[in-house]
Design a protein around this motif. Sequence first.
Motif, PDB file in Angstrom:
ATOM      1  N   TYR A 167      -5.672  -5.398  -1.146  1.00  0.00           N
ATOM      2  CA  TYR A 167      -5.683  -4.891   0.222  1.00  0.00           C
ATOM      3  C   TYR A 167      -5.748  -6.075   1.174  1.00  0.00           C
ATOM      4  CZ  TYR A 167      -6.438  -0.995   3.478  1.00  0.00           C
ATOM      5  OH  TYR A 167      -6.294  -0.043   4.459  1.00  0.00           O
TER       6      TYR A 167
ATOM      7  N   ARG B  95      -3.810  -2.296  -6.356  1.00  0.00           N
ATOM      8  CA  ARG B  95      -3.298  -3.133  -5.283  1.00  0.00           C
ATOM      9  C   ARG B  95      -4.327  -4.143  -4.789  1.00  0.00           C
ATOM     10  NH1 ARG B  95      -3.870   1.731  -0.905  1.00  0.00           N
ATOM     11  NH2 ARG B  95      -5.918   1.151  -0.062  1.00  0.00           N
TER      12      ARG B  95
ATOM     13  N   LYS C 251      -5.221   2.520  -4.793  1.00  0.00           N
ATOM     14  CA  LYS C 251      -6.295   1.558  -4.552  1.00  0.00           C
ATOM     15  C   LYS C 251      -6.604   0.722  -5.782  1.00  0.00           C
ATOM     16  CE  LYS C 251      -8.913   3.879  -0.875  1.00  0.00           C
ATOM     17  NZ  LYS C 251     -10.241   4.423  -0.498  1.00  0.00           N
TER      18      LYS C 251
ATOM     19  N   THR D 283       0.820  -1.219   0.000  1.00  0.00           N
ATOM     20  CA  THR D 283       0.000   0.000   0.000  1.00  0.00           C
ATOM     21  C   THR D 283       0.852   1.265   0.000  1.00  0.00           C
ATOM     22  OG1 THR D 283      -0.127  -0.049   2.417  1.00  0.00           O
ATOM     23  CG2 THR D 283      -1.899  -1.149   1.189  1.00  0.00           C
TER      24      THR D 283
END
Length: 436
Positions: A307, A305, A302, A297
């Motif tokens: 999470y 990636r 966003k 991160t």
Amino acid sequence: MTNRSVLRDYTREYKKKTPKSARMFGRSARMHVGGVSHNIRYFDPYPFVVKSSAGKNLADVDENHYTDYWMGHWSLILGHAPPNVRDALNNQIRKGWMYGVVNEQTMLLSDLLSRAVPVAEKIRYVTSGTEAAMYAVRLARSYTGRKVIAKVDGGWHGYTSDLLKTVNWPFNVSEGTGMVGQEKIISIPYNNLEESLKILGRHARDLAGVIIEPVLGGGGCIPATPQYLRGIEEFVHKNNSLFMLDEIVTGFRFRYGCIYPTMGLDPDIVTLGKIVGGGLSIGVICGKDEIMNHADTSSRKKTERSYIGGGTFSANPASMTAGYATLYHLKSEKSTYARINRLGDYTRRELGRVFDGRVIVTGKGSLFMTHFIKDDTVEITDSRQAAQCDTEMLHKYHFKMIAHDGIFLLPGKLGAISAAHTESDIKKMIRASEGV
């Protein structure tokens, strides 16, 4: 005397020996769902309540002692409270047991892991095997941009909603209500390469990855053949999908490291747990740099990636310290593996002899499981065959040893031999089996 009346007699014997456990479990049942904090820990008429443990033994509140083969969900390869792990934990606890920030203990454990597990180019810690599997498949989906995950019938990867599918027989019946995301989970038959490849082929375009246990744990203690795993891996890599191995049970169980290098495999992600935590809570996702860095991160937006996070207690110094002490001991005393694997071979052979063709004993190394066969079953290579054995008789057999012989295998589950067990312990179990 029928099986039913034998069980009734051992139930009376068990109740006579465990009155405090009966009272305490009644109290537990008033406070906890089903009286337990893990579904499989319950058995009829009630589980005994443990007061302490040491080496190979459990002691309950009624002062009964049991030679333990459940070994903390198979996580305690050195036995209960081994001195080296206990001393390391005592030293760490004096310094603190929860930091919530980066700590050196994590780096020490990761150094051992990365040297022992070739694929562990990058590592992320969590606090359970369930989380590790959940994050592994999320990472696979994010990295490939695809949605479908394949698992095997009888494969157990924890309680995450989408992977909690085709775990228990019959596989076409849902494990429960309230779970979502399972429409993107497909199942393939364990150790049946031809049929598995057909199923994978039908979903190839949207296949993100396959996750497999090299030895089914909850599914019957059944090893996969190297040919099966290599065939699945070859298909997956040609399809630009990810090959994931769940080595939460098998990692550091048979050798110092994972089992996959002995099979000539090249996984993209491996999940670990149990032994690498030294008896404390842990889960590990490790894999190739390019794939694991997809979850970074600090360098990815966003939209770029996966999470996968961690948790409040991830990489806590107590778990890291216990894991390091355990792995360091195993690295220094590699003869441990030769001895407990030899005891496992002896256990499987002698149980097969005692029951004279009425059982098939599966397993590998220091893991074993007894299956009371029905009809003309001659081999057990998948969880469907295991489920069609006489599971009621298996529960009765295990309960008889708990109630009468002071030997504990969680009813219906596989057994694990630890460094604390001796050949005389195995012989005691064989003699108890002769009385069934």
